[in-house]
Design a protein around this motif. Structure first.
Motif, PDB file in Angstrom:
ATOM      1  N   PHE A  71       0.832  -1.215  -0.032  1.00 10.84           N
ATOM      2  CA  PHE A  71       0.045  -0.007   0.029  1.00 10.84           C
ATOM      3  C   PHE A  71       0.740   1.180  -0.089  1.00 10.84           C
TER       4      PHE A  71
ATOM      5  N   GLN B  66      -3.901   0.138  -5.032  1.00 11.99           N
ATOM      6  CA  GLN B  66      -3.518   0.502  -3.856  1.00 11.99           C
ATOM      7  C   GLN B  66      -2.491   1.905  -3.842  1.00 11.99           C
TER       8      GLN B  66
ATOM      9  N   ARG C 142      -5.937  -6.983   5.916  1.00 11.62           N
ATOM     10  CA  ARG C 142      -5.667  -6.414   4.495  1.00 11.62           C
ATOM     11  C   ARG C 142      -6.616  -5.882   3.656  1.00 11.62           C
TER      12      ARG C 142
ATOM     13  N   LYS D 183      -7.549  -1.899   2.631  1.00  8.05           N
ATOM     14  CA  LYS D 183      -7.730  -1.700   1.044  1.00  8.05           C
ATOM     15  C   LYS D 183      -9.121  -0.787   1.234  1.00  8.05           C
TER      16      LYS D 183
END
Length: 388
Positions: free
Chosen positions: A136, A346, A325, A329
């Motif tokens: 990310f 991302q 995760r 997101k």
């Protein structure tokens, strides 16, 4: 009291006791020594200020920061990533400045399902076909800041521009981004050694090419020396110098002073950006660290906010890595730049601004917003990323 009643009482007390959540462990791998140390220190300090603003807890969890110096060396960074995954068992890694280090570390972190929140490095590989569910970025994709300056230089009517950057992934991305929007003549395209501090030969070649303008991407100590030597070579005032925010950020301006005055640069953040969160951040950063924050400090701050939002999204349950995760997101929060949102790869979708180096009312050399180049800008590689 009978033995059976004692047993029942013990069970009831255990049931009533709160289950202590696991502490959140964040691996802060960044550059804390050598010519690039100022960048890593700013990221670390921005992250620390955000954690302080959040009461010392990210996502409401007790938070432990495991700090390590990557020395700006890929092999050191990979060794630290292995240590963080295997021994320290961190939930998230952040702090990385340099794209070559990010690329070197990513296989280790992805194999361990350890989230990597980049507060700076945004290589094109991880934005496009090699995008990774565990990577990310809260800053930018490398090309985008340079794309904005390419557009500005094009719109300003410069016909012949000389380009310089260090020879590593972010340097290649920078000039690719500039050329994506600049359609005039490239008078020269020069890649120099990473960490190079003497630019006499390059500046002599630049003078001989007689360009209308110069675009240079040099972060950290490289930028300090390049800007000083650009002025010493008699080029300041004769040939306009443009660059991305990294080449004219606060870590550099404090060292070069008036040699940078008047230079235009592009960035997704500025100390005078008008958001409530940013005003508080700049004021408190100055008070705590006795210096004006840089882009890197702002990006470190927003990295902490993204982690905070993700941990809140799973209610503090850190055991399920896939759930964490997914929460990252889907995370939504108001960062220093306003409402923060991620693209499918991302990386951020965001505004990119034009800044000018000025002397503030207090005499400090800093950046001032001079316009908006891109609004809600997405990077050029997201279309090649298979993630939805």
């Amino acid at each position: 009291m009978t033995r059976s009643l004692l047993a029942l009482t013990s069970v009831a007390l255990l049931a009533a006791s709160p289950v202590l959540a696991d502490p959140l462990k964040v691996g802060m791998i960044t550059t804390l020594s050598g010519p690039g140390a100022g960048l890593g220190i700013d990221i670390r300090d921005g992250f620390a200020l955000a954690t302080e603003h959040l009461g010392g807890k990210l996502g409401g969890q007790d938070t432990q920061i495991v700090e390590a110096d990557d020395q700006q060396k890929p092999d050191v960074a990979v060794g630290l990533a292995n240590r963080m995954v295997e021994r320290d068992r961190v939930n998230v890694v952040t702090g990385i400045v340099w794209s070559n280090l990010a690329l070197a570390m990513m296989p280790t972190l992805a194999a361990g399902k350890t989230l990597f929140v980049s507060p700076n490095a945004g290589p094109s590989q991880l934005a496009g076909s090699q995008c990774n569910p565990y990577f990310f970025n809260v800053a930018y994709q490398n090309d985008t800041i340079h794309e904005a300056m390419g557009k500005h230089v094009q719109d300003a009517g410069f016909k012949k521009v000389y380009l310089l950057a260090p020879n590593y992934p972010a340097g290649k991305d920078s000039l690719a981004g500039f050329k994506r929007y600049y359609k005039g003549t490239v008078a020269g395209e020069v890649y120099t050694q990473v960490g190079q501090l003497d630019y006499a030969a390059e500046l002599a070649q630049l003078k001989a090419a007689a360009p209308d303008a110069v675009f240079a991407f040099y972060p950290g100590g490289m930028g300090i020396n390049f800007i000083k030597q650009f002025e010493q070579a008699g080029l300041k005032g004769a040939t306009p110098l443009f660059g991305p925010g990294f080449s004219f950020d606060q870590d550099i301006l404090a060292a070069v002073g008036e040699a940078a005055l008047g230079a235009k640069n592009s960035a997704q953040w500025s100390p005078d950006l008008d958001t409530p969160a940013n005003a508080t951040f700049v004021k408190d950063f100055k008070a705590k660290f006795n210096r004006i924050p840089s882009m890197y400090a702002a990006q470190g701050y927003d990295a902490a906010l993204l982690i905070d939002a993700a941990v809140k999204g799973v209610g503090g349950d850190l055991k399920d890595k896939d759930k964490l995760r997914a929460a990252m997101k889907a995370a939504k929060f108001d960062g220093l730049r306003g409402s923060f949102r991620l693209n499918n790869n991302q990386f951020p979708i965001q505004n990119v601004y034009l800044r000018e180096v000025v002397k503030g009312a207090d005499g400090a050399i800093t950046n001032k917003l001079a316009g908006t180049v891109f609004t809600d800008h997405a990077d050029s590689y997201a279309k090649d990323c298979a993630m939805k």
